[in-house]
Design a protein around this motif. Structure first.
Motif, PDB file in Angstrom:
ATOM      1  N   ILE A   1     -12.364  18.655  -1.489  1.00  0.00           N
ATOM      2  CA  ILE A   1     -11.121  18.340  -0.780  1.00  0.00           C
ATOM      3  C   ILE A   1     -11.245  16.969  -0.115  1.00  0.00           C
ATOM      4  N   GLU A   2     -12.388  16.710   0.500  1.00  0.00           N
ATOM      5  CA  GLU A   2     -12.624  15.414   1.131  1.00  0.00           C
ATOM      6  C   GLU A   2     -12.544  14.287   0.094  1.00  0.00           C
ATOM      7  N   ARG A   3     -13.162  14.504  -1.070  1.00  0.00           N
ATOM      8  CA  ARG A   3     -13.131  13.479  -2.126  1.00  0.00           C
ATOM      9  C   ARG A   3     -11.700  13.286  -2.638  1.00  0.00           C
ATOM     10  N   SER A   4     -10.961  14.385  -2.814  1.00  0.00           N
ATOM     11  CA  SER A   4      -9.579  14.259  -3.307  1.00  0.00           C
ATOM     12  C   SER A   4      -8.707  13.510  -2.295  1.00  0.00           C
ATOM     13  N   GLU A   5      -8.995  13.676  -1.003  1.00  0.00           N
ATOM     14  CA  GLU A   5      -8.274  12.909   0.031  1.00  0.00           C
ATOM     15  C   GLU A   5      -8.569  11.422  -0.117  1.00  0.00           C
ATOM     16  N   LYS A   6      -9.850  11.086  -0.296  1.00  0.00           N
ATOM     17  CA  LYS A   6     -10.247   9.676  -0.445  1.00  0.00           C
ATOM     18  C   LYS A   6      -9.632   9.054  -1.687  1.00  0.00           C
ATOM     19  N   LEU A   7      -9.426   9.860  -2.722  1.00  0.00           N
ATOM     20  CA  LEU A   7      -8.818   9.376  -3.962  1.00  0.00           C
ATOM     21  C   LEU A   7      -7.293   9.298  -3.867  1.00  0.00           C
ATOM     22  N   GLY A   8      -6.732   9.755  -2.752  1.00  0.00           N
ATOM     23  CA  GLY A   8      -5.288   9.757  -2.579  1.00  0.00           C
ATOM     24  C   GLY A   8      -4.596  10.824  -3.415  1.00  0.00           C
ATOM     25  N   GLU A   9      -5.308  11.881  -3.764  1.00  0.00           N
ATOM     26  CA  GLU A   9      -4.808  12.944  -4.640  1.00  0.00           C
ATOM     27  C   GLU A   9      -4.234  14.145  -3.881  1.00  0.00           C
ATOM     28  N   LEU A  10      -4.700  14.364  -2.682  1.00  0.00           N
ATOM     29  CA  LEU A  10      -4.335  15.575  -1.950  1.00  0.00           C
ATOM     30  C   LEU A  10      -2.926  15.470  -1.372  1.00  0.00           C
ATOM     31  N   ILE A  11      -2.096  16.445  -1.701  1.00  0.00           N
ATOM     32  CA  ILE A  11      -0.703  16.455  -1.241  1.00  0.00           C
ATOM     33  C   ILE A  11      -0.510  17.512  -0.155  1.00  0.00           C
ATOM     34  N   GLN A  12      -1.016  18.722  -0.397  1.00  0.00           N
ATOM     35  CA  GLN A  12      -0.778  19.851   0.509  1.00  0.00           C
ATOM     36  C   GLN A  12      -2.108  20.488   0.935  1.00  0.00           C
ATOM     37  N   LYS A  13      -2.764  19.867   1.886  1.00  0.00           N
ATOM     38  CA  LYS A  13      -4.076  20.340   2.320  1.00  0.00           C
ATOM     39  C   LYS A  13      -4.010  21.730   2.953  1.00  0.00           C
ATOM     40  N   GLU A  14      -3.092  21.933   3.898  1.00  0.00           N
ATOM     41  CA  GLU A  14      -3.028  23.219   4.605  1.00  0.00           C
ATOM     42  C   GLU A  14      -2.739  24.374   3.652  1.00  0.00           C
ATOM     43  N   SER A  15      -1.853  24.143   2.713  1.00  0.00           N
ATOM     44  CA  SER A  15      -1.513  25.177   1.739  1.00  0.00           C
ATOM     45  C   SER A  15      -2.696  25.464   0.815  1.00  0.00           C
ATOM     46  N   LEU A  16      -3.448  24.427   0.417  1.00  0.00           N
ATOM     47  CA  LEU A  16      -4.646  24.624  -0.402  1.00  0.00           C
ATOM     48  C   LEU A  16      -5.685  25.426   0.367  1.00  0.00           C
ATOM     49  N   LEU A  17      -5.915  25.059   1.629  1.00  0.00           N
ATOM     50  CA  LEU A  17      -6.885  25.785   2.453  1.00  0.00           C
ATOM     51  C   LEU A  17      -6.478  27.247   2.623  1.00  0.00           C
ATOM     52  N   SER A  18      -5.186  27.491   2.771  1.00  0.00           N
ATOM     53  CA  SER A  18      -4.677  28.856   2.897  1.00  0.00           C
ATOM     54  C   SER A  18      -4.919  29.652   1.609  1.00  0.00           C
ATOM     55  N   ASP A  19      -4.655  29.040   0.459  1.00  0.00           N
ATOM     56  CA  ASP A  19      -4.909  29.707  -0.831  1.00  0.00           C
ATOM     57  C   ASP A  19      -6.392  30.028  -1.002  1.00  0.00           C
ATOM     58  N   ILE A  20      -7.247  29.084  -0.622  1.00  0.00           N
ATOM     59  CA  ILE A  20      -8.701  29.297  -0.726  1.00  0.00           C
ATOM     60  C   ILE A  20      -9.115  30.460   0.178  1.00  0.00           C
ATOM     61  N   GLU A  21      -8.590  30.478   1.384  1.00  0.00           N
ATOM     62  CA  GLU A  21      -8.906  31.557   2.323  1.00  0.00           C
ATOM     63  C   GLU A  21      -8.505  32.925   1.766  1.00  0.00           C
ATOM     64  N   LYS A  22      -7.335  32.998   1.145  1.00  0.00           N
ATOM     65  CA  LYS A  22      -6.893  34.253   0.531  1.00  0.00           C
ATOM     66  C   LYS A  22      -7.833  34.683  -0.584  1.00  0.00           C
ATOM     67  N   ALA A  23      -8.221  33.736  -1.434  1.00  0.00           N
ATOM     68  CA  ALA A  23      -9.114  34.054  -2.555  1.00  0.00           C
ATOM     69  C   ALA A  23     -10.477  34.531  -2.047  1.00  0.00           C
ATOM     70  N   ILE A  24     -11.020  33.872  -1.046  1.00  0.00           N
ATOM     71  CA  ILE A  24     -12.337  34.251  -0.509  1.00  0.00           C
ATOM     72  C   ILE A  24     -12.248  35.620   0.179  1.00  0.00           C
ATOM     73  N   SER A  25     -11.166  35.870   0.893  1.00  0.00           N
ATOM     74  CA  SER A  25     -10.981  37.189   1.534  1.00  0.00           C
ATOM     75  C   SER A  25     -10.936  38.289   0.492  1.00  0.00           C
ATOM     76  N   GLU A  26     -10.219  38.047  -0.595  1.00  0.00           N
ATOM     77  CA  GLU A  26     -10.155  39.033  -1.673  1.00  0.00           C
ATOM     78  C   GLU A  26     -11.539  39.260  -2.282  1.00  0.00           C
ATOM     79  N   PHE A  27     -12.295  38.183  -2.487  1.00  0.00           N
ATOM     80  CA  PHE A  27     -13.650  38.277  -3.042  1.00  0.00           C
ATOM     81  C   PHE A  27     -14.576  39.101  -2.147  1.00  0.00           C
ATOM     82  N   MET A  28     -14.434  38.944  -0.841  1.00  0.00           N
ATOM     83  CA  MET A  28     -15.339  39.618   0.090  1.00  0.00           C
ATOM     84  C   MET A  28     -15.036  41.123   0.239  1.00  0.00           C
ATOM     85  N   ARG A  29     -13.874  41.595  -0.202  1.00  0.00           N
ATOM     86  CA  ARG A  29     -13.548  43.032  -0.103  1.00  0.00           C
ATOM     87  C   ARG A  29     -14.376  43.853  -1.032  1.00  0.00           C
TER      88      ARG A  29
END
Length: 137
Positions: free
Chosen positions: A109-137
């Motif tokens: 995510i940090e690299r994609s920010e430096k490349l000017g690629e990241l558009i929706q950081k908060e939404s990406l972080l939220s999606d990642i959090e959902k996926a990790i929560s599902e994995f941990m169940r």
């Protein structure tokens, strides 16, 4: 956008332990990561490199973060030493995988920010959090 986990295992026992978790992580990311977070980057690819009796990768943690412009992908290796898994219970291994994957994703995510690629950081972080929560169940 996709988050994909692949693996290279240093012995069959490592594969027996990590492959099911790798598969489940991929399924969780498939279900939870939406499109529209990045401009042109289409994939974050994390390669598990798990040391064992047949192959020792001689390191530990995230390494070799690369931007592959031709394939619009960011890749990183996540190396596990034999001591991190060979005499550890599955719950502890699962926690170590999550810690390592989250570290890799932070770097990407940090690299994609430096490349000017990241558009929706908060939404990406939220999606990642959902996926990790599902994995941990």
């Amino acid at each position: 956008m996709k988050i994909l986990i692949s693996g290279q295992y240093g012995e069959p026992r490592a594969s027996d332990i990590f492959w099911p978790m790798q598969k489940k992580l991929n399924e969780c990311f498939d279900r939870n990561i939406q499109e529209g977070h990045l401009k042109t980057i289409s994939k974050f690819a994390i390669g598990f490199r798990v040391s064992g009796k047949l192959c020792n990768f001689k390191s530990q943690g995230a390494e070799r973060l690369r931007y592959l412009k031709k394939t619009n992908a960011l890749t990183v290796d996540l190396v596990f030493s034999e001591s991190q898994w060979s005499s550890t219970d599955l719950d502890e291994i699962k926690k170590n995988i999550v810690i390592g994957v989250l570290n890799c994703l932070d770097l990407m995510i940090e690299r994609s920010e430096k490349l000017g690629e990241l558009i929706q950081k908060e939404s990406l972080l939220s999606d990642i959090e959902k996926a990790i929560s599902e994995f941990m169940r």
